[in-house]
Design an enzyme around this catalytic site. Structure first.
Site, PDB file in Angstrom:
ATOM      1  N   ILE A 129       0.859  -1.203   0.000  1.00 16.97           N
ATOM      2  CA  ILE A 129       0.000   0.000   0.000  1.00 16.97           C
ATOM      3  C   ILE A 129       0.889   1.245   0.000  1.00 16.97           C
ATOM      4  O   ILE A 129       1.707   1.414   0.898  1.00 16.97           O
ATOM      5  CB  ILE A 129      -0.915   0.052   1.256  1.00 16.97           C
ATOM      6  CG1 ILE A 129      -1.753  -1.215   1.372  1.00 16.97           C
ATOM      7  CG2 ILE A 129      -1.782   1.298   1.239  1.00 16.97           C
ATOM      8  CD1 ILE A 129      -2.604  -1.284   2.645  1.00 16.97           C
ATOM      9  N   LYS A 198       5.437  -0.403  12.651  1.00 16.30           N
ATOM     10  CA  LYS A 198       4.860   0.290  11.497  1.00 16.30           C
ATOM     11  C   LYS A 198       4.191   1.609  11.910  1.00 16.30           C
ATOM     12  O   LYS A 198       4.358   2.633  11.251  1.00 16.30           O
ATOM     13  CB  LYS A 198       3.848  -0.630  10.796  1.00 16.30           C
ATOM     14  CG  LYS A 198       4.518  -1.834  10.125  1.00 16.30           C
ATOM     15  CD  LYS A 198       3.484  -2.870   9.699  1.00 16.30           C
ATOM     16  CE  LYS A 198       4.111  -4.005   8.919  1.00 16.30           C
ATOM     17  NZ  LYS A 198       3.174  -5.121   8.668  1.00 16.30           N
TER      18      LYS A 198
HETATM   19  N1  HSE Z   1       4.281 -10.089   9.192  1.00 18.27           N
HETATM   20  C1  HSE Z   1       3.637  -9.010   8.522  1.00 18.27           C
HETATM   21  C2  HSE Z   1       2.139  -9.218   8.493  1.00 18.27           C
HETATM   22  C3  HSE Z   1       4.097  -8.861   7.080  1.00 18.27           C
HETATM   23  O1  HSE Z   1       1.636 -10.278   8.903  1.00 18.27           O
HETATM   24  O2  HSE Z   1       1.448  -8.307   8.090  1.00 18.27           O
HETATM   25  C4  HSE Z   1       5.394  -8.159   6.962  1.00 18.27           C
HETATM   26  O3  HSE Z   1       5.237  -6.784   7.219  1.00 18.27           O
END
Ligand code: HSE
Ligand code: NDP
Length: 423
Positions: A129, A198
């Site tokens: 995204i 994130k």
């Molecule tokens: N482990 C992450 C998820 C993906 O399940 O969204 C990598 O950013």
């Protein structure tokens, strides 16, 4: 203009997608070196030139021919040392490494500024995204005060399946591991670390102030039961792992990751399986939403290669490439602790089935200034009852005090669940 020379560190899920996607851009870039951990591993790439593989990633960051280092290896060590060295050697960086950015972004961006190189990281927040470049470019006129979303596909898949199949967390996790959706050690995803990394990066760029991972509240999905999901449904909600960041009128940031009851009519309640979504509130744009694949070989490669091509368009053509994409803040945001926040709560209590039990719950809540908006009890069994309440907006500290008092009462046996509720 010659082709830009790339050194790639990592040839796993993301690295393979990047190498395959870059084949369409061989007129603009040349991969000169790829570092892996195990040189003997079979790679899922046709006609890979194995002579460019190395198991020493420092060869890449020290290679004077390399213009851009693409780090798709993950982890903090040795990625941090490698990128510091690459920057010191004047190389531009493209990385998908959210953990590294959340923990050491500040040092890396400072070093990049001193060396006039650019660090791009579109893949590090929501995989495929596009969100970093939109915030830094087309949304630049906005004051963004709120970001929230579903930033982890594994946990969203688990919660979706628990809801659809009325299944326990343990059963669905096992299935997800068998299908390859969840890792053998799922801690990073299910305990909310991945989503916390994130949201830290996302909030930092959205608010233009540095957010510290240590000031970010984090709670995963491991305590969510099938019963919670069933009761939430009966009360009109879905349970989702929500990452959120809000800047209040005093510019204090409230950044957190935890499960939430989301009203069924809310758009985030409808984001299912491994799909991710990000909602932003900004002035003058209003509320906008981005949704799509937050992970996977090709969606993630789309973001990494997009960053590489953005660099290709400017490096060697201008002395100051991609000015809008650079880090332009140094101030650290003041942060609210979770105990200072105000929320609505879903609480499941196991009580003794006796006259006045609901009265005790109501009295304790009233004493701590907690207003109740919903209450649910469906019969009783063996002298025990399960009572679910949803509160109005109240202070987190008051909720903790009320729960402590409930635990001491002689009618409430156990506080089974406490989950925050989205308005
Ligand atoms: N482990 C992450 C998820 C993906 O399940 O969204 C990598 O950013
Ligand atoms: P993988 O585990 O699939 O790949 C990691 C790669 O790095 C492997 O090729 C491995 O080599 C190599 N590697 C590990 N240690 C070293 C080392 N010391 N020296 C050289 N190479 C090394 O990870 P992913 O591709 O899934 O993830 C990479 C990054 O992208 C991570 O930061 C991740 O968080 C991020 N990301 C991943 C997404 C996804 O969907 N997978 C989505 C968004 C971001 P070998 O193959 O020989 O073992």
């Amino acid at each position: 203009m010659g082709k830009l020379k790339l050194g790639i560190i990592g040839l796993g899920t993301v690295g393979c997608g990047v190498v395959k996607t870059l084949r369409n851009f061989s007129d603009q870039v040349e991969i000169v070196r790829i570092a892996v951990h195990n040189l003997n591993k079979k790679r899922n790439i046709d006609n890979l030139d194995e002579s460019i593989l190395t198991d020493n990633p420092f060869e890449i960051v020290d290679d004077k021919d390399v213009d851009i280092v693409v780090e798709v290896m993950g982890g903090v060590n040795p990625a941090f040392q490698l990128l510091k060295k690459a920057i010191e050697n004047g190389k531009h960086i493209v990385t998908a490494n959210k953990e590294l950015l959340a923990k050491h972004g500040e040092e890396l961006f400072q070093a990049a500024k001193e060396k006039n190189v650019v660090i791009l990281y579109e893949a590090a927040v929501a995989g495929g995204i596009p969100i970093i470049m939109p915030i830094k470019t087309i949304l630049r006129s906005n004051k963004i005060t709120k970001v929230k979303g579903i930033l982890n596909g594994t946990t969203n898949y688990i919660l979706t399946k628990m809801d659809e199949d009325c299944a326990s967390y343990e059963k669905v996790l096992k299935e997800a591991q068998e299908l390859g959706y969840a890792e053998t050690d799922p801690t990073g995803d299910v305990e909310g670390f991945d989503a916390a990394y994130k949201i830290v990066t996302l909030a930092t760029i959205a608010f233009g102030k540095r957010i510290k991972i240590d000031n970010t509240y984090r709670e995963g999905i491991t305590k969510i039961s099938a019963k919670d999901i069933q009761r939430a449904n009966e009360l009109g909600y879905k349970i989702k792992l929500i990452a959120s960041a809000e800047l209040n009128s005093d510019n204090v940031a409230d950044v957190r990751v935890h499960p939430m009851l989301v009203p069924k009519e809310h758009v985030l309640a409808k984001i299912n399986n491994v799909t991710n979504a990000v909602m932003l509130s900004g002035e003058p744009v209003g509320e906008i939403m981005f949704t799509g694949p937050g992970a996977g070989e090709f969606p993630t490669a789309s973001s990494v290669v997009g960053d590489i091509l953005a660099l290709c368009a400017e490096v060697k053509r201008t002395a100051y490439p991609l000015p809008m994409m650079r880090c332009n803040h140094s101030e650290t945001a003041e942060s609210l602790s979770i105990d200072e926040t105000t929320n609505r709560y879903y609480i499941m209590l196991n009580t003794i089935d006796t006259p006045g039990a609901i009265g005790v719950i109501g009295t304790i809540c009233g004493k701590h200034n907690i207003n109740l908006s919903d209450i649910l009890q469906k019969g009783s069994q063996g002298g025990k009852a399960e009572v679910v309440i949803i509160t109005g907006l109240c202070n987190e500290g008051n909720i903790k005090d009320a729960l402590d008092e409930m635990k001491k009462s002689n009618v409430i046996e156990e506080v089974k669940s406490l989950i925050r509720v989205m308005n």
